[in-house]
Design a protein around this motif. Structure first.
Motif, PDB file in Angstrom:
ATOM      1  N   TYR A  55      12.453   2.437  -2.381  1.00 61.43           N
ATOM      2  CA  TYR A  55      12.098   2.314  -0.970  1.00 61.43           C
ATOM      3  C   TYR A  55      11.071   1.203  -0.817  1.00 61.43           C
ATOM      4  CZ  TYR A  55      10.007   3.596   3.563  1.00 61.43           C
ATOM      5  OH  TYR A  55       9.523   3.584   4.848  1.00 61.43           O
ATOM      6  N   ARG A  56      11.371   0.241   0.049  1.00 58.43           N
ATOM      7  CA  ARG A  56      10.449  -0.859   0.326  1.00 58.43           C
ATOM      8  C   ARG A  56      10.128  -0.870   1.807  1.00 58.43           C
ATOM      9  NH1 ARG A  56      14.310  -2.848  -3.187  1.00 58.43           N
ATOM     10  NH2 ARG A  56      13.540  -3.535  -5.232  1.00 58.43           N
ATOM     11  N   ALA A  57       8.845  -1.055   2.120  1.00 60.73           N
ATOM     12  CA  ALA A  57       8.439  -1.044   3.521  1.00 60.73           C
ATOM     13  C   ALA A  57       7.138  -1.819   3.689  1.00 60.73           C
ATOM     14  CB  ALA A  57       8.255   0.393   4.013  1.00 60.73           C
ATOM     15  N   THR A  58       6.884  -2.211   4.939  1.00 61.37           N
ATOM     16  CA  THR A  58       5.572  -2.728   5.311  1.00 61.37           C
ATOM     17  C   THR A  58       4.800  -1.585   5.947  1.00 61.37           C
ATOM     18  OG1 THR A  58       6.434  -4.953   5.693  1.00 61.37           O
ATOM     19  CG2 THR A  58       4.326  -4.406   6.705  1.00 61.37           C
ATOM     20  N   LEU A  59       3.621  -1.296   5.417  1.00 63.86           N
ATOM     21  CA  LEU A  59       2.811  -0.183   5.893  1.00 63.86           C
ATOM     22  C   LEU A  59       1.589  -0.694   6.621  1.00 63.86           C
ATOM     23  CD1 LEU A  59       4.719   1.317   3.992  1.00 63.86           C
ATOM     24  CD2 LEU A  59       2.758   2.573   3.087  1.00 63.86           C
ATOM     25  N   ALA A  60       1.235  -0.014   7.704  1.00 61.83           N
ATOM     26  CA  ALA A  60       0.014  -0.319   8.456  1.00 61.83           C
ATOM     27  C   ALA A  60      -0.737   0.979   8.682  1.00 61.83           C
ATOM     28  CB  ALA A  60       0.345  -0.983   9.784  1.00 61.83           C
ATOM     29  N   SER A  61      -1.991   1.026   8.262  1.00 64.59           N
ATOM     30  CA  SER A  61      -2.819   2.226   8.399  1.00 64.59           C
ATOM     31  C   SER A  61      -4.119   1.869   9.088  1.00 64.59           C
ATOM     32  CB  SER A  61      -3.115   2.840   7.024  1.00 64.59           C
ATOM     33  OG  SER A  61      -1.936   3.303   6.401  1.00 64.59           O
ATOM     34  N   THR A  62      -4.420   2.591  10.163  1.00 61.61           N
ATOM     35  CA  THR A  62      -5.652   2.374  10.919  1.00 61.61           C
ATOM     36  C   THR A  62      -6.600   3.546  10.694  1.00 61.61           C
ATOM     37  OG1 THR A  62      -4.534   1.066  12.615  1.00 61.61           O
ATOM     38  CG2 THR A  62      -6.640   2.056  13.219  1.00 61.61           C
ATOM     39  N   TYR A  63      -7.818   3.231  10.290  1.00 65.11           N
ATOM     40  CA  TYR A  63      -8.828   4.241   9.977  1.00 65.11           C
ATOM     41  C   TYR A  63     -10.010   4.149  10.941  1.00 65.11           C
ATOM     42  CZ  TYR A  63      -6.601   5.056   5.409  1.00 65.11           C
ATOM     43  OH  TYR A  63      -5.732   5.372   4.396  1.00 65.11           O
ATOM     44  N   THR A  64     -10.670   5.283  11.097  1.00 68.73           N
ATOM     45  CA  THR A  64     -11.936   5.330  11.816  1.00 68.73           C
ATOM     46  C   THR A  64     -12.882   6.223  11.023  1.00 68.73           C
ATOM     47  OG1 THR A  64     -12.960   5.776  13.974  1.00 68.73           O
ATOM     48  CG2 THR A  64     -11.276   7.323  13.234  1.00 68.73           C
ATOM     49  N   ARG A  65     -14.164   6.034  11.205  1.00 69.27           N
ATOM     50  CA  ARG A  65     -15.124   6.866  10.455  1.00 69.27           C
ATOM     51  C   ARG A  65     -15.446   8.135  11.238  1.00 69.27           C
ATOM     52  NH1 ARG A  65     -17.151   4.618   5.907  1.00 69.27           N
ATOM     53  NH2 ARG A  65     -17.203   2.323   5.704  1.00 69.27           N
ATOM     54  N   ASP A  66     -15.602   9.247  10.499  1.00 72.82           N
ATOM     55  CA  ASP A  66     -15.997  10.491  11.153  1.00 72.82           C
ATOM     56  C   ASP A  66     -17.516  10.583  11.214  1.00 72.82           C
ATOM     57  OD1 ASP A  66     -16.869  11.183   8.600  1.00 72.82           O
ATOM     58  OD2 ASP A  66     -15.211  12.568   8.199  1.00 72.82           O
ATOM     59  N   ASP A  67     -18.041  11.702  11.689  1.00 74.46           N
ATOM     60  CA  ASP A  67     -19.481  11.852  11.870  1.00 74.46           C
ATOM     61  C   ASP A  67     -20.243  11.767  10.554  1.00 74.46           C
ATOM     62  OD1 ASP A  67     -19.039  12.173  14.560  1.00 74.46           O
ATOM     63  OD2 ASP A  67     -19.063  14.370  14.495  1.00 74.46           O
ATOM     64  N   ALA A  68     -19.549  12.074   9.447  1.00 72.67           N
ATOM     65  CA  ALA A  68     -20.207  11.996   8.145  1.00 72.67           C
ATOM     66  C   ALA A  68     -20.106  10.600   7.527  1.00 72.67           C
ATOM     67  CB  ALA A  68     -19.590  13.020   7.190  1.00 72.67           C
TER      68      ALA A  68
END
Length: 257
Positions: free
Chosen positions: A86-99
């Motif tokens: 399986y080949r794909a382009t992945l995009a992941s968006t992160y945000t920081r939590d209170d910790a």
């Protein structure tokens, strides 16, 4: 460690496919977009718990995009499981939590697998030589294909990029002087169905209508549920489900009678 390195370390951990890791990393409002589905956090965790992991993974060099409150990594992904890649382009968006920990907010996969490169163009037409176009047409209509009306011992079944054409023996000399007189022999056309249950259901419907079975449905060594029908002239039509590692066997055993 830079932001891209931090996020890619998390991505490598997620690539193992364990539900507990997703439960820890996913934001409460996370949206995960994978081929054929849009999942929320509980759905994604359950899906990972129920899916086999990859045998091998490769994560390409990431590109990083940052805003005041989010960071996104985009990269190519290759996963190998059994004989499938399986080949794909992945995009992941992160945000920081209170910790201050990174939590995955949005994940999207865009599959990159396309047709294989070949030295010559792939087939666009298959001709099946039959004894009676009308009789064979009924078989393929029963199978669920839209068969055109016969014209001059010939009928066409059109698909996107492919035509299956039925020709009576009497017409073959007009377009293939070297055609042998043999019957359909071992020729096999396989239809990919969407589930194991669909294989059994279609086989049962076709045999219930009186069509010949060459192979009753069984769990084939390559991981698919598989069955074979024969049209009135002996052309074989395989019914094939998606492959499942759970149903693979090695070494192969003879198909059951």
């Amino acid at each position: 460690m830079g932001t891209a390195d931090e996020l890619m370390a998390i991505e490598r951990e997620l690539a193992l496919g364990r539900g507990d890791v997703y439960a820890r990393v996913l934001h409460d409002d996370a949206v995960v977009v994978v081929p054929g589905a849009v999942l929320n956090r509980p759905e994604c965790v359950a899906a990972m718990d129920g899916s086999p992991g990859w045998d091998e993974v490769d994560l390409g060099e990431p590109r990083l995009a940052r805003s005041a409150c989010t960071a996104t990594v985009v990269y190519t992904f290759t996963g190998v499981r059994g004989g499938a890649t399986y080949r794909a382009t992945l995009a992941s968006t992160y945000t920081r939590d209170d910790a201050g920990d990174w939590r995955l907010l949005v994940h999207q996969q865009t599959p990159q697998d396309g047709p294989r490169r070949h030295a010559v163009p792939g087939p666009s037409q298959i001709n099946l030589v039959v004894a009676d176009v009308a009789r064979s047409g009924e078989f393929y209509r029963d199978l669920g294909w839209d068969v055109g009306e016969p014209v001059d011992p010939h009928a066409e079944i059109r698909f996107d990029g492919l035509s299956v054409e039925l020709d009576e023996h009497s017409s073959v000399a007009f377009w293939n002087s070297g055609s042998p007189d043999d019957d359909a022999a071992a020729t096999l056309l396989s239809i990919h169905l969407d589930s194991r249950e669909a294989v059994d259901a279609l086989w049962s419907r076709m045999t219930g209508l009186g069509h010949e079975s060459r192979q009753r449905p069984f769990d084939a060594f390559f991981g698919s549920r598989f069955a074979v029908l024969a049209d009135p002239d002996g052309h074989q039509v395989g019914l094939l489900s998606p492959r499942s590692d759970e149903h693979r066997s090695d070494p192969p055993q003879r198909a059951p009678v």
